[in-house]
Motif scaffolding. Sequence first.
Motif, PDB file in Angstrom:
ATOM      1  N   ASP A   1      -6.183  -0.547 -15.515  1.00  0.00           N
ATOM      2  CA  ASP A   1      -5.619   0.226 -14.410  1.00  0.00           C
ATOM      3  C   ASP A   1      -5.524  -0.669 -13.183  1.00  0.00           C
ATOM      4  O   ASP A   1      -6.542  -1.055 -12.617  1.00  0.00           O
ATOM      5  CB  ASP A   1      -6.512   1.440 -14.115  1.00  0.00           C
TER       6      ASP A   1
ATOM      7  N   ILE B   1      -4.150   0.213 -10.363  1.00  0.00           N
ATOM      8  CA  ILE B   1      -3.966   1.008  -9.151  1.00  0.00           C
ATOM      9  C   ILE B   1      -5.287   1.501  -8.568  1.00  0.00           C
ATOM     10  O   ILE B   1      -5.579   1.293  -7.397  1.00  0.00           O
ATOM     11  CB  ILE B   1      -3.024   2.199  -9.428  1.00  0.00           C
ATOM     12  N   SER B   2      -6.106   2.147  -9.386  1.00  0.00           N
ATOM     13  CA  SER B   2      -7.323   2.783  -8.888  1.00  0.00           C
ATOM     14  C   SER B   2      -8.368   1.744  -8.494  1.00  0.00           C
ATOM     15  O   SER B   2      -8.566   0.748  -9.195  1.00  0.00           O
ATOM     16  CB  SER B   2      -7.906   3.713  -9.950  1.00  0.00           C
TER      17      SER B   2
ATOM     18  N   SER C   1       3.960   4.531  -1.947  1.00  0.00           N
ATOM     19  CA  SER C   1       2.525   4.704  -1.716  1.00  0.00           C
ATOM     20  C   SER C   1       1.694   4.253  -2.914  1.00  0.00           C
ATOM     21  O   SER C   1       0.605   3.679  -2.757  1.00  0.00           O
ATOM     22  CB  SER C   1       2.216   6.164  -1.384  1.00  0.00           C
ATOM     23  N   LEU C   2       2.195   4.488  -4.125  1.00  0.00           N
ATOM     24  CA  LEU C   2       1.458   4.103  -5.324  1.00  0.00           C
ATOM     25  C   LEU C   2       1.308   2.588  -5.406  1.00  0.00           C
ATOM     26  O   LEU C   2       0.233   2.075  -5.754  1.00  0.00           O
ATOM     27  CB  LEU C   2       2.168   4.631  -6.569  1.00  0.00           C
ATOM     28  N   LEU C   3       2.364   1.874  -5.067  1.00  0.00           N
ATOM     29  CA  LEU C   3       2.315   0.418  -5.096  1.00  0.00           C
ATOM     30  C   LEU C   3       1.426  -0.123  -3.979  1.00  0.00           C
ATOM     31  O   LEU C   3       0.699  -1.103  -4.173  1.00  0.00           O
ATOM     32  CB  LEU C   3       3.725  -0.155  -4.987  1.00  0.00           C
TER      33      LEU C   3
ATOM     34  N   GLU D   1      -1.141   1.352  -2.845  1.00  0.00           N
ATOM     35  CA  GLU D   1      -2.510   1.581  -3.313  1.00  0.00           C
ATOM     36  C   GLU D   1      -2.954   0.454  -4.235  1.00  0.00           C
ATOM     37  O   GLU D   1      -4.101  -0.012  -4.156  1.00  0.00           O
ATOM     38  CB  GLU D   1      -2.594   2.926  -4.050  1.00  0.00           C
ATOM     39  N   ALA D   2      -2.046  -0.010  -5.107  1.00  0.00           N
ATOM     40  CA  ALA D   2      -2.381  -1.113  -6.010  1.00  0.00           C
ATOM     41  C   ALA D   2      -2.618  -2.411  -5.248  1.00  0.00           C
ATOM     42  O   ALA D   2      -3.531  -3.184  -5.571  1.00  0.00           O
ATOM     43  CB  ALA D   2      -1.270  -1.300  -7.038  1.00  0.00           C
TER      44      ALA D   2
ATOM     45  N   PHE E   1      11.649   5.469  -7.857  1.00  0.00           N
ATOM     46  CA  PHE E   1      10.850   4.567  -8.680  1.00  0.00           C
ATOM     47  C   PHE E   1      11.689   3.779  -9.677  1.00  0.00           C
ATOM     48  O   PHE E   1      11.165   2.865 -10.324  1.00  0.00           O
ATOM     49  CB  PHE E   1       9.775   5.362  -9.429  1.00  0.00           C
TER      50      PHE E   1
END
Length: 352
Positions: free
Chosen positions: A81, A83-84, A148-150, A152-153, A304
């Motif tokens: 993972d 991202i997390s 936002s997801l990227l 976060e990564a 995306f």
Amino acid sequence: MLHNVLITGGSGYLGGTLLARMGAANLPPYGKLYASARTTAQADSLRQYGAQPLSFNLKDEAEIWASVVENKITVVYYLVDAISYGPPLFFIKALAEVKKRTGQTVHFLHTTGAKLFSSHAGAPTDRPLLDTDPRLYDIQKSQRSKLSLLQEAVNSSCAVTEQAEQHDVRSYIFVPCIVYGKSEGFGEPIATLRQIYKIVQAAKALKRVYRVDPDHPTWPVCHVVDNASLYIELLRKILIDGNPSHGKNGYYLASSGSIAWDDLYSAAGSALAKRGVVSSGEVEMADDQIMEEMGAALGAPKEFVPLQLGGRCTFTARRAGEELGWKPIYQPQHILETVDAEVGWILRHLEG
């Protein structure tokens, strides 16, 4: 004292090939090899590679702590993972405890992806971005993505480096790119979440291959076997106490070079047209409506789609060759030579 090694994600596309190749890699001596398993079937499959299965919930810090500390694991390969941030921190804290109890140097390898070093993530793309650039950590720390997801990564990648340094754990940021070829492991034979798969998935639904960038960007590529060999060469250096670059200087891009997205689209279009999946092998520019339809086919918002099927990445590999002596078998153009076979595998997977 010999290192005990844990590989998470051994049933996946990248981790499967890594495990399959370790036995014949003639590595220096190490203690026990562990691999994470979510099911009994996975555990049974992992044993064929000489790996002892471990089961833990990635969201449960106590379970990770027990697995790492009780088994005196000193090297963690994290492939599950990008991202997390929570699970990597759990592993880092547990590794720090192992060091405290044993005095051994401990290592955490965090697998991210080239998207974190691309136009999508706000990385500079007007020049080659070397993985040996001494300012690379600061560059990434300053990046801002519209997704936002990227973001976060990107934040998680930086946090791994920071927290590892704080806990006296050696960290490495391992960066796969467009990875292709069949996995040699027991799990995923093809990269279902990666770019070529998404190109075929979208084209099959829309009966046409579409490009998503108005210019002609490039992206780094790497065969899955070469990707695995870099994982192994980094481990080799760790096992001989060779002090590979780590922390803020510990970025490792797995890539033999770059190709143009347009060439990849064209090769995929020809392979799909030959099989009657698309009406023509010609590649067209996607407009807003087509982006919407591609997103629906991929199960993602249209915003995306460019992230999955395009973008510019000038990230350039130097460290692995200079420090580890890593030499990829396959040059960048090889991906174009094998797209036809890759499309065939993907279509069988989609139709299965």
